[in-house]
Design an enzyme around this catalytic site. Structure first.
Site, PDB file in Angstrom:
ATOM      1  N   TYR A  23       0.840  -1.194   0.000  1.00 31.79           N
ATOM      2  CA  TYR A  23       0.000   0.000   0.000  1.00 31.79           C
ATOM      3  C   TYR A  23       0.876   1.245   0.000  1.00 31.79           C
ATOM      4  O   TYR A  23       2.050   1.167   0.343  1.00 31.79           O
ATOM      5  CB  TYR A  23      -0.945  -0.004   1.205  1.00 31.79           C
ATOM      6  CG  TYR A  23      -0.256   0.079   2.537  1.00 31.79           C
ATOM      7  CD1 TYR A  23       0.263   1.291   2.995  1.00 31.79           C
ATOM      8  CD2 TYR A  23      -0.120  -1.051   3.342  1.00 31.79           C
ATOM      9  CE1 TYR A  23       0.901   1.380   4.209  1.00 31.79           C
ATOM     10  CE2 TYR A  23       0.521  -0.969   4.575  1.00 31.79           C
ATOM     11  CZ  TYR A  23       1.027   0.244   4.996  1.00 31.79           C
ATOM     12  OH  TYR A  23       1.667   0.336   6.192  1.00 31.79           O
ATOM     13  N   GLY A 254       7.614   5.625  11.099  1.00 27.03           N
ATOM     14  CA  GLY A 254       7.795   4.251  10.619  1.00 27.03           C
ATOM     15  C   GLY A 254       6.473   3.522  10.612  1.00 27.03           C
ATOM     16  O   GLY A 254       5.437   4.070  10.991  1.00 27.03           O
ATOM     17  N   LYS A 255       6.524   2.271  10.173  1.00 25.53           N
ATOM     18  CA  LYS A 255       5.295   1.470  10.065  1.00 25.53           C
ATOM     19  C   LYS A 255       4.600   1.316  11.412  1.00 25.53           C
ATOM     20  O   LYS A 255       3.390   1.187  11.487  1.00 25.53           O
ATOM     21  CB  LYS A 255       5.633   0.093   9.494  1.00 25.53           C
ATOM     22  CG  LYS A 255       5.975   0.157   8.011  1.00 25.53           C
ATOM     23  CD  LYS A 255       5.247  -0.924   7.225  1.00 25.53           C
ATOM     24  CE  LYS A 255       5.293  -0.638   5.746  1.00 25.53           C
ATOM     25  NZ  LYS A 255       6.432  -1.242   5.064  1.00 25.53           N
ATOM     26  N   ARG A 256       5.405   1.299  12.498  1.00 21.61           N
ATOM     27  CA  ARG A 256       4.793   1.022  13.806  1.00 21.61           C
ATOM     28  C   ARG A 256       4.386   2.274  14.579  1.00 21.61           C
ATOM     29  O   ARG A 256       4.092   2.199  15.753  1.00 21.61           O
ATOM     30  CB  ARG A 256       5.763   0.185  14.646  1.00 21.61           C
ATOM     31  CG  ARG A 256       5.649  -1.277  14.307  1.00 21.61           C
ATOM     32  CD  ARG A 256       6.531  -2.164  15.147  1.00 21.61           C
ATOM     33  NE  ARG A 256       7.034  -3.241  14.304  1.00 21.61           N
ATOM     34  CZ  ARG A 256       8.190  -3.212  13.669  1.00 21.61           C
ATOM     35  NH1 ARG A 256       8.997  -2.180  13.827  1.00 21.61           N
ATOM     36  NH2 ARG A 256       8.565  -4.204  12.899  1.00 21.61           N
ATOM     37  N   ASP A 257       4.411   3.410  13.922  1.00 25.00           N
ATOM     38  CA  ASP A 257       4.107   4.645  14.656  1.00 25.00           C
ATOM     39  C   ASP A 257       2.655   5.052  14.568  1.00 25.00           C
ATOM     40  O   ASP A 257       2.306   6.204  14.843  1.00 25.00           O
ATOM     41  CB  ASP A 257       5.006   5.786  14.161  1.00 25.00           C
ATOM     42  CG  ASP A 257       6.455   5.521  14.495  1.00 25.00           C
ATOM     43  OD1 ASP A 257       6.717   5.109  15.644  1.00 25.00           O
ATOM     44  OD2 ASP A 257       7.314   5.685  13.619  1.00 25.00           O
TER      45      ASP A 257
END
Ligand code: GLU
Length: 490
Positions: A23, A254-257
């Site tokens: 995505y 980042g992806k985990r934020d």
């Protein structure tokens, strides 16, 4: 001189060049907005180019997701997939011949060589450099004898390291030192080009005037400038965009934020207008205190020289706030048009109800919504009778002080009064409620709180007279009676 003036004698062509690896990350989407705006404000061309040469990271369906996302926020490309033009094809995997042709120019000029070195040998060079605490530069191990290049062999650029200067539209004048320039691979063993080479060839052949991309590409600028020079190309304008920072502000997002993908925000009921507004203003403003910008406003007002150098903090609360503002703005402009966009967001129980009824609900609740997704949690009691939960009455701050008797009496009086109304309209209800306030001697928080809870058993509802007027009389009275009965039973 204004941007517009500088550009008058040159057709502006910009591009968004995502890789279909999943995505679109929210930060990447900003890299689509700015080139779109610059193209539009200069009557230029905005190209969508799919950079799909990294087959290991390729994700099936990702291109469709990219296209949907761009269309959703209103960034229609002038040329690209599904839209022909003078600069196609728009998928890099369909441009292989073009890269080979340009690579051959470098070979002919002695600026590229086939690299016969096996990868385990390269790994040893790397180890050696790290043992000697040196930065690894392949050009220090450049093979002496290289075979003639043929497909299937990696092709490397032959660096000529030196100080290279350029002007970045955001980061200013830059000097790239020789240590940053190396013999980078330009064509891989699979015959496809690397990003480092492909983007230069594509931008040149597509007539791109401005490159917008993340600042992570800055350290590679020495290599890129060397390739432009070796190919005899005039580099375009470089607009490197500062990182978007995590909400804490101390690192790159980042992806985990917690930042979701555009698709997820859309499913949550974030409006594309709000998303576009939010992303455009991550690290850009027009110098005023304004916060709400439509696409048309942005096309008028955006300017590259107001992009901030410092990374912008990703603040999801701001997005949600903006979304609420957009819901109000769009409702005021055209309530029916906004309502038509709520279709997927109603609770299941609403399916049986007419659009006319749902519109009435929407009209009294829209100004409390932060996302369209809130409809699901905030409107259920307009469609099904809530479960009577006396503990909610008992825990209510204003109602705690009343005895069960007082509560029942107040509800009985309300039922009697409302039963007798000639008409069930917001105005008449408002008057009746005020009279009840006088007759019962209760405080507004008590009486209205009690009625509100009895008809909704929800933590919140719109203005009471509006809520009652939408939920019809029979239903409202039945709900209040159910509470009276629940007390009698206890
Ligand atoms: N394909 C690259 C990416 O997705 C594009 C960078 C660029 O715009 O040049 O990061």
């Amino acid at each position: 001189m204004s941007m517009r003036a500088i550009l008058t004698d040159m057709k502006v062509v910009t591009r968004f060049a995502p890789s279909p690896t999943g995505y679109i990350h929210i930060g990447n989407l900003r890299s689509a907005i700015y080139p779109y705006l610059v193209a539009k404000q200069n009557e230029g061309t905005f190209i969508l180019r799919i950079e799909d040469t990294d087959r290991a990271r390729y994700v099936e369906g990702a291109t469709d997701l990219i296209k949907d996302t761009l269309q959703w926020i209103g960034l229609d490309w002038d040329e690209g997939p599904d839209k022909g033009g003078d600069h196609g094809p728009y998928f890099q995997t369909q441009r292989q011949e073009i890269y080979i042709e340009w690579a051959k120019k470098l070979i002919a000029a002695g600026r590229a060589y086939a690299d016969p070195t096996p990868s385990d040998q390269i790994a040893k060079y790397r180890e050696e450099a790290s043992k000697n605490k040196q930065a690894f530069l392949y050009r220090n191990y450049r093979p002496e004898n290289t075979p003639e290049w043929e497909p299937g062999m990696p092709l490397r650029f032959k660096a000529d390291p030196k100080e290279r200067k350029y002007h970045d539209e955001v980061f200013g004048d830059k000097v790239m030192l020789p240590e940053t320039q190396d013999d980078i691979i330009i064509i891989k063993a699979d015959g496809l080009p690397t990003y480092n080479f492909a983007h230069i060839v594509d931008d040149a052949t597509m007539g791109i005037t401005h490159i917008f991309r993340g600042q992570e590409y800055l350290p590679s600028m020495g290599n890129y400038l060397a390739i432009y020079e070796a190919l005899g190309l005039e580099p375009p304008k470089f607009v490197h965009l500062p990182h978007i920072l995590a909400p804490t502000g101390n690192k790159k997002l980042g992806k985990r934020d917690g930042a979701k993908s555009a698709v997820d925000y859309r499913a949550d009921g974030i409006l594309p207008e709000a998303m576009l507004n939010f992303l455009a203003c991550l690290g850009w403003n027009d110098g005023t205190e304004d916060e709400l910008y439509s696409k048309e406003d942005l096309i008028k007002k955006f300017s590259i020289n107001r992009i901030q150098h410092a990374g912008a903090r990703y603040d999801e609360q701001k997005l949600i706030w903006l979304n609420g503002q957009w819901i109000r703005k769009l409702f005021q402009e055209n309530p029916k048009a906004l309502f038509a966009r709520t279709k997927d967001f109603w609770p299941e129980a609403a399916a049986k109800y007419s659009d006319e009824y749902k519109f009435q609900v929407f009209a009294i609740i829209y100004d409390r919504l932060k996302t369209l997704g809130d409809l699901k949690t905030m409107t259920e009691y307009f469609f099904i009778d809530p479960t009577v939960d006396l503990s909610m009455v008992e825990q209510n701050k204003a109602l705690k002080k009343l005895s069960e008797r007082e509560i029942q009496d107040a509800l009985r009086q309300t039922v009697d009064k409302l039963k007798s109304l000639e008409e069930w309209s917001p105005e008449i209800l408002q008057n009746a409620l005020n009279e009840l306030l006088e007759n019962t001697g209760l405080k507004p928080a008590q009486l209205f709180g009690l009625i509100r809870l009895s008809i909704s058993f929800a933590p919140f509802s719109p203005a009471l007279h509006d809520t009652l007027s939408v939920i019809n009389r029979e239903r409202a009275l039945a709900r209040m009676n159910a509470v009276i009965t629940a007390y009698t039973r206890d």
